[in-house]
Design an enzyme around this catalytic site. Structure first.
Site, PDB file in Angstrom:
ATOM      1  N   ASP A  60     -47.437  18.467  84.395  1.00  0.00           N
ATOM      2  CA  ASP A  60     -48.486  18.863  85.321  1.00  0.00           C
ATOM      3  C   ASP A  60     -49.008  17.651  86.101  1.00  0.00           C
ATOM      4  O   ASP A  60     -48.450  16.560  86.013  1.00  0.00           O
ATOM      5  CB  ASP A  60     -49.605  19.536  84.524  1.00  0.00           C
ATOM      6  N   HIS A  61     -50.095  17.836  86.802  1.00  0.00           N
ATOM      7  CA  HIS A  61     -50.678  16.884  87.750  1.00  0.00           C
ATOM      8  C   HIS A  61     -50.387  15.413  87.433  1.00  0.00           C
ATOM      9  O   HIS A  61     -50.813  14.893  86.411  1.00  0.00           O
ATOM     10  CB  HIS A  61     -52.194  17.070  87.807  1.00  0.00           C
ATOM     11  N   HIS A 111     -52.308  27.215  91.368  1.00  0.00           N
ATOM     12  CA  HIS A 111     -53.125  26.461  90.423  1.00  0.00           C
ATOM     13  C   HIS A 111     -54.503  27.092  90.333  1.00  0.00           C
ATOM     14  O   HIS A 111     -54.981  27.715  91.276  1.00  0.00           O
ATOM     15  CB  HIS A 111     -53.267  24.999  90.873  1.00  0.00           C
ATOM     16  N   ASN A 127     -50.367  28.529  86.970  1.00  0.00           N
ATOM     17  CA  ASN A 127     -50.813  27.686  85.870  1.00  0.00           C
ATOM     18  C   ASN A 127     -51.906  28.362  85.059  1.00  0.00           C
ATOM     19  O   ASN A 127     -52.809  29.002  85.607  1.00  0.00           O
ATOM     20  CB  ASN A 127     -51.325  26.349  86.402  1.00  0.00           C
TER      21      ASN A 127
END
Length: 454
Positions: free
Chosen positions: A182-183, A339, A361
């Site tokens: 993720d991010h 998201h 997500n």
């Protein structure tokens, strides 16, 4: 730059164990012995699907691979999609199938082997694929908060360790998994570099990357810099048949230490021209595969109904704009990522899927459901959890089976599993594989001297 760390040792060990033509004698199964436990109709289905040709991760480790672990493909999916971690063309085929059939795959942030196994169980119960992803903080936690994280070495080791666990267990559950991170903000790029190095070593031995894909989140940087860095990384990842997820615009709220609660509202909504800039540059990378997490009012965290103002039309307008630019017969040339879905109206979620969202997500809701399972367990058995000996059944009665960690953790897993079933339903992602209901597990063991409390 990270020296001979544990991840290098793990990768080297897997490479030495790997052989595309020779496997442990017990690891391969014949079609006639796909399952000794399956019912007759089920055995017929498994035999009809055939056995997966080529190497499996189970073969590397000498694990048994029978029943759904061993099948070559699924009745309802493209033939390239198989049990276990999917990469390269199989990954592309799976995401394209999702877009064409109007479903999105839930992407769940995991921080322990328990949360990974819960996701795999939930996916099999939903008869569906799943995306398992690790954040930088989740990766560090997977390695252990007692491990030094200088140069993100703990986060790298935790992510790689989690990747090996996912690869080992995804096949056993018989579900296709996209293994993702993720991010990754600009300051976290060394974490990504370490994981890519692990995938490069894995690719040299197995001809596929360790991870399926990674996300780069440079939404706080100028657009041109965001795109240029993404192009640079996509060029590296394309050589490994990996997919890049990039973020455009800002997702509001707070998650994993990234706080955008005071973001400029204008930045929460991407423009079609910006999405086109991304699409044009990334499409020019040979073998480049990518998804776009465009902002359309998304917010991390959970908020009261009505506080999240989503505008899925942004995605639809961008699809039309880009399809016209490239003169494409495909009305949805972009694969979008959603998201910050917690607290979103179901109507907006369904509309976003119609406009090409293939991944959503999920973190906040599963964090709560995991805790809620532990909380409910404690409330139910509180009189048995205040001491090692002594409970309502007698002053000398032991409480071991109640405070055994497996008991409360299983309650957490059950609670999360139930929440994930709702997610699969909301995303139209049920019955995708075509395997039918998950058979009940046999020979389930509990704590010493008895099963887990009911």
């Amino acid at each position: 730059p990270f020296g001979r760390s544990s991840m290098l040792t793990l990768s080297a060990a897997a490479a030495l164990a790997y052989s595309p033509t020779v496997a442990a004698p017990h690891a391969r199964t014949s079609a006639a012995s796909v399952s000794s436990r399956a019912s007759a109709p089920r055995l017929g289905l498994l035999q009809k699907l055939g056995l997966r040709r080529g190497a499996r991760f189970a073969d590397d480790l000498g694990l048994p691979c029978v029943d759904e672990c061993a099948v070559a493909s699924y009745p309802n999916l493209p033939p390239s999609v198989h049990p276990g971690v999917v990469t390269g063309q199989a990954l592309v085929d799976l995401l394209q199938h999702a877009k064409e059939n109007r479903y999105a795959i839930p992407a769940v942030n995991c921080v322990t082997s328990s949360s990974v196994n819960t996701c795999l169980e939930a996916a099999r119960k939903a008869d569906a694929p799943i995306i398992i992803q690790f954040s930088s903080g989740g990766s560090q936690f997977y390695a252990g908060k007692g491990l030094d994280n200088t140069d993100y070495k703990a986060a790298i080791a935790g992510a790689v360790s989690g990747a090996y666990h996912v690869r080992a267990m995804a096949e056993q559950y018989g579900v296709p998994v996209i293994l993702h991170t993720d991010h990754c903000a600009k300051n976290l790029l060394p974490w990504l570099d370490g994981m890519l190095a692990a995938s490069e070593r894995y690719y040299a031995a197995h001809r596929e990357p360790l991870f399926s894909s990674h996300m780069i989140d440079l939404s706080e940087e100028p657009l041109e810099e965001n795109i240029d860095i993404c192009v640079e990384y996509l060029q590296r990842m394309a050589k490994l048949d990996m997919l890049l997820e990039m973020e455009l615009g800002i997702t509001g709220g707070e998650e994993d230490g990234v706080d955008n609660e005071d973001a400029n509202p204008e930045d929460l909504y991407s423009k079609p021209e910006e999405i086109w800039q991304v699409y044009e540059k990334l499409s020019a990378v040979p073998n480049g595969r990518f998804t776009v997490a465009a902002a359309f009012g998304n917010v991390h965290g959970v908020y009261a109904p009505g506080n999240v103002k989503l505008d899925p039309e942004i995605l639809g307008n961008a699809q039309t704009f880009i399809a016209d630019k490239v003169s494409s017969s495909d009305a949805k040339p972009v694969s979008f990522v959603f998201h910050g879905g917690s607290g979103s109206d179901l109507k907006d979620i369904k509309q976003a899927i119609d406009y090409g969202v293939v991944k959503m997500n999920i973190d906040t809701d599963t964090q709560w459901s995991y805790w809620d399972g532990i909380r409910a367990y404690y409330k139910k058995y509180e009189p048995y959890l205040n001491s090692q000996i002594g409970n309502p059944d007698g002053a000398d009665k032991p409480n071991k089976k109640f405070y055994d960690p497996r008991a409360c953790l299983r309650s957490a897993e059950d609670s999360t599993n139930a929440r994930l079933q709702q997610c699969f339903e909301d995303l139209n992602c049920v019955g995708i594989l075509g395997l039918g209901d998950m058979p009940p597990p046999q020979n389930v063991l509990g704590p010493r001297r008895g099963a887990l409390p009911c």
